[in-house]
Design a protein around this motif. Structure first.
Motif, short mmCIF file in Angstrom:
data_model
loop_
_atom_site.label_atom_id
_atom_site.label_comp_id
_atom_site.label_asym_id
_atom_site.label_seq_id
_atom_site.Cartn_x
_atom_site.Cartn_y
_atom_site.Cartn_z
N GLY A 1 0.78 -1.09 -0.13
CA GLY A 1 -0.01 0.11 -0.21
C GLY A 1 1.03 1.35 0.07
O GLY A 1 0.64 2.15 -0.64
N ILE A 2 1.87 1.36 0.81
CA ILE A 2 2.73 2.41 0.98
C ILE A 2 3.34 2.78 -0.32
O ILE A 2 3.53 3.81 -1.08
N MET B 1 1.13 4.25 -3.06
CA MET B 1 0.86 5.55 -2.81
C MET B 1 1.94 6.35 -3.17
O MET B 1 2.16 7.30 -3.73
N LEU C 1 1.91 13.78 2.36
CA LEU C 1 0.83 12.78 2.28
C LEU C 1 1.36 11.41 2.39
O LEU C 1 0.69 10.77 3.16
N ILE C 2 2.64 11.08 1.96
CA ILE C 2 3.05 9.78 2.27
C ILE C 2 3.34 9.66 3.76
O ILE C 2 3.02 8.45 4.25
N THR C 3 4.10 10.35 4.46
CA THR C 3 4.34 10.40 5.86
C THR C 3 3.07 10.36 6.65
O THR C 3 3.06 9.52 7.75
N ASP C 4 2.22 11.16 6.40
CA ASP C 4 0.61 11.01 6.92
C ASP C 4 0.30 9.54 6.63
O ASP C 4 -0.47 9.16 7.71
N ALA C 5 0.42 8.95 5.59
CA ALA C 5 -0.18 7.64 5.26
C ALA C 5 0.55 6.59 6.07
O ALA C 5 -0.28 5.69 6.88
N VAL C 6 1.87 6.67 6.32
CA VAL C 6 2.65 5.85 7.30
C VAL C 6 2.24 6.03 8.83
O VAL C 6 1.99 4.84 9.33
N LEU D 1 -0.62 7.06 9.97
CA LEU D 1 -1.98 6.54 10.13
C LEU D 1 -2.15 4.85 10.30
O LEU D 1 -2.59 4.44 10.96
N LEU D 2 -1.33 4.66 9.24
CA LEU D 2 -1.21 2.89 9.00
C LEU D 2 -0.80 2.45 10.37
O LEU D 2 -1.27 1.43 10.86
#
Length: 208
Positions: free
Chosen positions: A162-163, A166, A184-189, A191-192
């Motif tokens: 997923g990472i 993205m 945005l990628i840091t926020d996704a990491v 959150l995950l």
């Protein structure tokens, strides 16, 4: 200085050619860079190139593997310090701003993937290379989860997929529009990982 052995000399020549090809591919693109130019810029004969690489595609694959190894070593070094999760993510964010959407790297990945479309052998090699990258990302995600003592809500391999998905998409967009934030990628990491603890924690509503 001791004279290089034959095998050491061959290894140096190969490394020089890969490094030179990397610089040229990133600057001018894969299609626009000939093997002859790689040889000339590296200071070797055309024969030296063909004695190390049967085709330009083989050289291109070596270049991508070198880039991947370099980039992921950078991330590994960023996460190696024994400090807080937030500090690790802050360093990752700084790296992402510099790296995600780099035009040369992004376009080389896209260009080489296109070249492989009608080449089953090259495509298989890229699949294998991607698996190595995915494994490296999975290890990094697991390291971050271990930092805050949670179990990932999904398997590390799925999280890595997923990472990466993205990151690749965000990289393509940032290559076109650098104003899109890499956070945005840091926020996704973040959150995950903070959705832990344990498989399917996100669905069950469990939070750390």
């Amino acid at each position: 200085m001791a004279r290089l052995t034959r095998s050491e000399s061959q290894a140096r020549t190969r490394a020089d050619l890969i490094a030179t090809a990397r610089d040229l591919f990133l600057a001018d693109g894969y299609a626009s860079t000939s093997l002859e130019r790689v040889a000339e810029e590296a200071g070797y004969s055309k024969g030296a190139v063909y004695s190390n690489f049967r085709t330009k595609k083989e050289l291109g694959l070596e270049v991508l593997e070198l880039i991947h190894a370099t980039k992921f070593q950078e991330v590994t070094d960023l996460l190696a310090a024994d400090d807080s999760f937030d500090a690790q993510l802050e360093r990752f964010q700084e790296w992402a701003e510099r790296t995600v959407g780099d035009v040369g790297w992004t376009m080389l990945e896209f260009e080489f993937a296109t070249v492989s479309r009608d080449d089953p052998v090259l495509q298989a090699a890229l699949v294998s290379s991607l698996a190595v990258v995915r494994g490296a990302v999975a290890a990094q995600v697991q390291t971050l989860a271990d930092t805050i003592g949670v179990d990932l809500p999904v398997p590390a391999e799925d999280a890595a997929t997923g990472i990466l998905s993205m990151g690749i998409g965000l990289g393509m967009q940032r290559a076109i529009d650098p104003s899109i934030p890499a956070r945005l990628i840091t926020d996704a990491v973040r959150l995950l990982i903070t959705l832990g603890t344990g498989p399917l924690a996100a669905k069950s509503g469990v939070t750390p």
